[in-house]
Design a protein around this motif. Structure first.
Motif, PDB file in Angstrom:
ATOM      1  N   ASP A 238      56.260  52.341  58.415  1.00  0.00           N
ATOM      2  CA  ASP A 238      56.033  51.717  57.009  1.00  0.00           C
ATOM      3  C   ASP A 238      56.592  52.550  55.963  1.00  0.00           C
ATOM      4  N   ALA A 239      57.768  52.945  56.003  1.00  0.00           N
ATOM      5  CA  ALA A 239      58.490  53.535  54.771  1.00  0.00           C
ATOM      6  C   ALA A 239      58.619  52.344  53.821  1.00  0.00           C
ATOM      7  N   GLU A 246      66.691  61.185  55.452  1.00  0.00           N
ATOM      8  CA  GLU A 246      66.341  60.394  56.417  1.00  0.00           C
ATOM      9  C   GLU A 246      67.399  59.211  56.754  1.00  0.00           C
ATOM     10  N   ALA A 247      67.603  58.692  57.907  1.00  0.00           N
ATOM     11  CA  ALA A 247      68.174  57.428  58.076  1.00  0.00           C
ATOM     12  C   ALA A 247      67.206  56.515  57.956  1.00  0.00           C
ATOM     13  N   LEU A 248      67.442  55.186  57.229  1.00  0.00           N
ATOM     14  CA  LEU A 248      66.548  54.202  56.975  1.00  0.00           C
ATOM     15  C   LEU A 248      66.939  52.829  58.106  1.00  0.00           C
ATOM     16  N   LEU A 249      65.831  52.498  58.963  1.00  0.00           N
ATOM     17  CA  LEU A 249      65.793  51.387  59.571  1.00  0.00           C
ATOM     18  C   LEU A 249      65.271  50.163  58.672  1.00  0.00           C
ATOM     19  N   ALA A 250      65.976  49.309  58.440  1.00  0.00           N
ATOM     20  CA  ALA A 250      65.395  48.343  57.464  1.00  0.00           C
ATOM     21  C   ALA A 250      65.103  47.044  58.014  1.00  0.00           C
ATOM     22  N   PHE A 251      64.146  46.127  57.292  1.00  0.00           N
ATOM     23  CA  PHE A 251      63.966  44.830  57.729  1.00  0.00           C
ATOM     24  C   PHE A 251      63.824  43.981  56.889  1.00  0.00           C
ATOM     25  N   GLY A 252      64.472  42.773  56.494  1.00  0.00           N
ATOM     26  CA  GLY A 252      64.353  41.902  55.847  1.00  0.00           C
ATOM     27  C   GLY A 252      65.267  41.942  54.541  1.00  0.00           C
ATOM     28  N   PRO A 253      65.142  41.086  53.666  1.00  0.00           N
ATOM     29  CA  PRO A 253      66.318  40.929  52.363  1.00  0.00           C
ATOM     30  C   PRO A 253      66.106  42.011  51.194  1.00  0.00           C
ATOM     31  N   TYR A 254      64.680  42.770  51.110  1.00  0.00           N
ATOM     32  CA  TYR A 254      64.665  43.665  50.008  1.00  0.00           C
ATOM     33  C   TYR A 254      64.646  44.731  50.551  1.00  0.00           C
ATOM     34  N   LEU A 271      62.395  37.790  63.302  1.00  0.00           N
ATOM     35  CA  LEU A 271      62.095  38.711  64.386  1.00  0.00           C
ATOM     36  C   LEU A 271      62.578  38.677  65.608  1.00  0.00           C
ATOM     37  N   ALA A 272      63.099  37.506  65.938  1.00  0.00           N
ATOM     38  CA  ALA A 272      63.863  37.744  67.248  1.00  0.00           C
ATOM     39  C   ALA A 272      65.277  38.167  67.148  1.00  0.00           C
ATOM     40  N   GLU A 273      65.762  37.914  65.862  1.00  0.00           N
ATOM     41  CA  GLU A 273      67.054  38.885  65.686  1.00  0.00           C
ATOM     42  C   GLU A 273      66.784  40.725  65.696  1.00  0.00           C
ATOM     43  N   ALA A 274      65.489  40.882  65.102  1.00  0.00           N
ATOM     44  CA  ALA A 274      65.088  42.308  64.986  1.00  0.00           C
ATOM     45  C   ALA A 274      64.903  42.852  66.298  1.00  0.00           C
ATOM     46  N   ALA A 275      64.259  42.031  67.161  1.00  0.00           N
ATOM     47  CA  ALA A 275      63.863  42.499  68.590  1.00  0.00           C
ATOM     48  C   ALA A 275      65.073  42.794  69.479  1.00  0.00           C
ATOM     49  N   ALA A 276      66.243  41.914  69.163  1.00  0.00           N
ATOM     50  CA  ALA A 276      67.413  42.104  69.729  1.00  0.00           C
ATOM     51  C   ALA A 276      68.113  43.132  69.246  1.00  0.00           C
ATOM     52  N   ASN A 277      67.983  43.739  67.987  1.00  0.00           N
ATOM     53  CA  ASN A 277      68.773  44.837  67.371  1.00  0.00           C
ATOM     54  C   ASN A 277      68.130  46.099  67.507  1.00  0.00           C
ATOM     55  N   LEU A 278      66.627  46.101  67.914  1.00  0.00           N
ATOM     56  CA  LEU A 278      66.059  47.262  67.899  1.00  0.00           C
ATOM     57  C   LEU A 278      66.500  48.352  68.800  1.00  0.00           C
ATOM     58  N   PHE A 279      66.755  48.387  69.840  1.00  0.00           N
ATOM     59  CA  PHE A 279      66.944  49.581  70.704  1.00  0.00           C
ATOM     60  C   PHE A 279      68.312  50.007  70.339  1.00  0.00           C
ATOM     61  N   ALA A 280      69.332  49.163  70.158  1.00  0.00           N
ATOM     62  CA  ALA A 280      70.586  49.770  69.678  1.00  0.00           C
ATOM     63  C   ALA A 280      70.652  50.318  68.591  1.00  0.00           C
ATOM     64  N   ALA A 281      70.054  49.770  67.463  1.00  0.00           N
ATOM     65  CA  ALA A 281      69.844  50.574  66.199  1.00  0.00           C
ATOM     66  C   ALA A 281      69.073  51.690  66.375  1.00  0.00           C
ATOM     67  N   MET A 296      61.029  50.824  57.740  1.00  0.00           N
ATOM     68  CA  MET A 296      60.355  49.894  56.988  1.00  0.00           C
ATOM     69  C   MET A 296      59.334  48.925  57.754  1.00  0.00           C
ATOM     70  N   PRO A 297      58.221  48.407  56.934  1.00  0.00           N
ATOM     71  CA  PRO A 297      57.240  47.570  57.626  1.00  0.00           C
ATOM     72  C   PRO A 297      57.753  46.494  58.188  1.00  0.00           C
ATOM     73  N   ILE A 298      57.180  45.952  59.304  1.00  0.00           N
ATOM     74  CA  ILE A 298      57.716  44.691  60.158  1.00  0.00           C
ATOM     75  C   ILE A 298      56.500  44.110  60.386  1.00  0.00           C
ATOM     76  N   PRO A 299      56.401  42.729  60.029  1.00  0.00           N
ATOM     77  CA  PRO A 299      54.823  41.830  60.250  1.00  0.00           C
ATOM     78  C   PRO A 299      54.527  42.121  61.771  1.00  0.00           C
TER      79      PRO A 299
END
Ligand code: TXA
Ligand code: MG
Length: 328
Positions: A238-239, A246-254, A271-281, A296-299
Motif C-alpha cells: 500500500d505504498a 526502494e524499488a517501486l512495483l506500480a499499478f495503474g496510470p497514476y 488485473l489479468a495483466e497485473a497477475a500475469a506480470n506479478l511473479f516476473a516483476a 502500490m495498492p491494488i484493488p
C-alpha cells in the motif's frame, strides 16, 4: 538438465522421463509445474528434495481429463458441476481420495483428501495424455520463493535437479490455480487464484466460504504458510510513493515520478495483466539493487484478491530457515 521446445517428440520424451521416476518441469496456464509420477513414492520424494520444501505439504495431482480424476477421487454433484464448468482450467478441487487409489501417500501427505486439477495449457494436457497417469506438480520454484512463470525462472531456481524443462514461454495467467475444498456441503476457498470467487459464485450460486484465518502456531496446515511467494527484499504494501533506496512495483496510470527501479504491473489497471506480470516483476525488482520493495495498492475485487493474497504473503514476516528441524 535440458531445456526443450515442446513438440510431440520432446513431450513423449518428457513422459518417458516421468515414468522413469525423473522430474520434469512443464508450463501450465497458471505457473510452471515441477512434475513427478504421482504413483511413485521415490519420484515424489525428489520434488520435496528439489524444492527444499521443509515439510510434507500435500501436492496437486494433475490429470488429463475428468475420467482420470474419477479413478483417484470421489466426485460429488457439486464437484462435478464445478469440474464441468472450469476444467480444463485453473481450478483445483480438494476431493475425498478414493480408497486404494494408485497415488502414493507422499502426494496427500497422509490426508484423506486429495487436490486435483485438469490444466488447460496445451503442453500440460499433451504431456498428461502421453503419460496417462497422474502427475504430482507443485509450482516449479524453490520452497517459499516466488512461483516460476518462465522456463528461465525454473532453471534459475531448480537447475540440475530437474531432468527436463519444457519451455512453453511465459504462462498466460501468471498466478496459481484457485483451490476450492468441496468435501463439505459448501465450497471453501483455500487459496484465491486464477478463477475468481465471483466466477465460482456464478456456478455455485453463492460465494465460497473463506478458509479460517491461519493460526501462527499451526504453520503446518496445508498450503497456509504465512510467508510464501517471497522475494529476498523486504516488501512494503500500500505504498503511495517509494522511499529512498526502494524499488517501486506500480499499478495503474497514476504513478509517482521516480528514477529508481520501477515496474508497472499494468499501466491500464487491468488485473489479468497485473497477475500475469506479478511473479516476473517481483523476481526482476528483487535483483535491481534496491534495499526494499514498495508496492502500490491494488484493488481487492476479482483477480485482485489472488494478487493481494500473494503480496501479503510476500510481505509477511519470514520464518527462520532451518529445514532439517522442521521435517516431520
Ligand atoms: O496453479 C497451480 O495450482 C500450480 C500448477 C503447477 O498447477 N501448482 C501449485 O502447487 O501451485 P503448489 O504445491 O505450489 O500449491 C498447492 C497447494 C499447497 O499450498 C497445498 O498445501 C495445497 O495446495 N493442497 C494440496 N493438497 C491439499 C489438500 N488435500 N487439502 C488442502 N490443501 C491442499
Ligand atoms: Mg507453490
Amino acid at each position: 538438465m535440458r531445456v526443450a521446445q515442446p513438440s510431440p517428440s520432446t513431450i513423449d520424451e518428457a513422459a518417458d522421463l516421468l515414468r522413469a521416476g525423473e522430474l520434469v518441469a512443464f508450463p501450465t496456464e497458471t505457473v510452471y509445474g515441477l512434475g513427478a509420477d504421482a504413483t511413485q513414492g521415490q519420484a515424489v520424494a525428489r520434488i520435496y528434495e528439489a524444492k527444499g520444501r521443509p515439510r510434507f505439504n500435500p501436492l496437486i495431482a494433475h490429470l488429463g481429463d475428468i475420467a482420470g480424476v474419477e479413478a483417484i477421487a470421489e466426485i460429488g454433484p457439486l464437484a462435478r458441476r464445478l469440474a464441468e464448468a472450469f476444467w480444463p482450467g485453473p481450478l483445483t478441487l480438494v476431493l475425498r481420495e478414493r480408497p486404494g487409489s494408485a497415488i502414493t501417500s507422499l502426494v496427500t501427505a497422509g490426508l484423506e483428501t486429495i487436490a486435483v486439477r485438469v490444466p488447460s495449457h496445451p503442453v500440460a494436457l499433451h504431456l498428461l495424455k502421453a503419460k496417462g497417469r497422474p502427475v504430482a506438480a507443485p509450482s516449479a520454484n524453490r520452497s517459499g520463493h516466488v512461483s516460476a512463470t518462465t522456463a528461465q525462472h525454473v532453471a534459475a531456481d531448480l537447475g540440475e535437479s530437474v531432468a527436463m524443462i519444457l519451455d512453453g514461454g511465459a504462462t498466460p495467467h501468471g498466478i496459481e490455480s484457485t483451490i476450492l475444498d468441496v468435501t463439505a456441503e459448501r465450497p471453501v476457498l483455500l487459496r484465491p487464484g486464477a478463477v475468481t470467487a465471483e466466477t465460482i459464485a456464478e456456478i455455485v450460486g453463492a460465494l465460497p466460504v473463506q478458509s479460517a484465518p491461519r493460526e501462527a502456531d499451526r504453520p503446518t496446515a496445508p498450503g497456509q504458510l504465512e510467508s510464501h511467494y517471497a522475494p529476498t527484499l523486504p516488501v512494503r504494501l500500500d505504498a503511495t510513493s517509494p522511499r529512498e533506496g526502494e524499488a517501486l512495483l506500480a499499478f495503474g496510470p497514476y504513478v509517482p515520478a521516480y528514477d529508481g527501479p520501477l515496474l508497472n504491473l499494468s499501466p491500464r489497471a487491468d488485473l489479468a495483466e497485473a497477475a500475469a506480470n506479478l511473479f516476473a516483476a517481483l523476481r526482476r525488482l528483487d535483483k535491481s539493487g534496491a534495499t526494499g520493495l514498495a508496492v502500490m495498492p491494488i484493488p481487492e475485487h476479482g483477480l485482485g484478491a489472488a494478487i493481494n493474497d500473494r503480496l501479503r504473503r510476500a510481505a509477511a514476516p519470514r520464518p527462520p530457515t532451518n529445514p532439517s528441524r522442521s521435517v516431520r
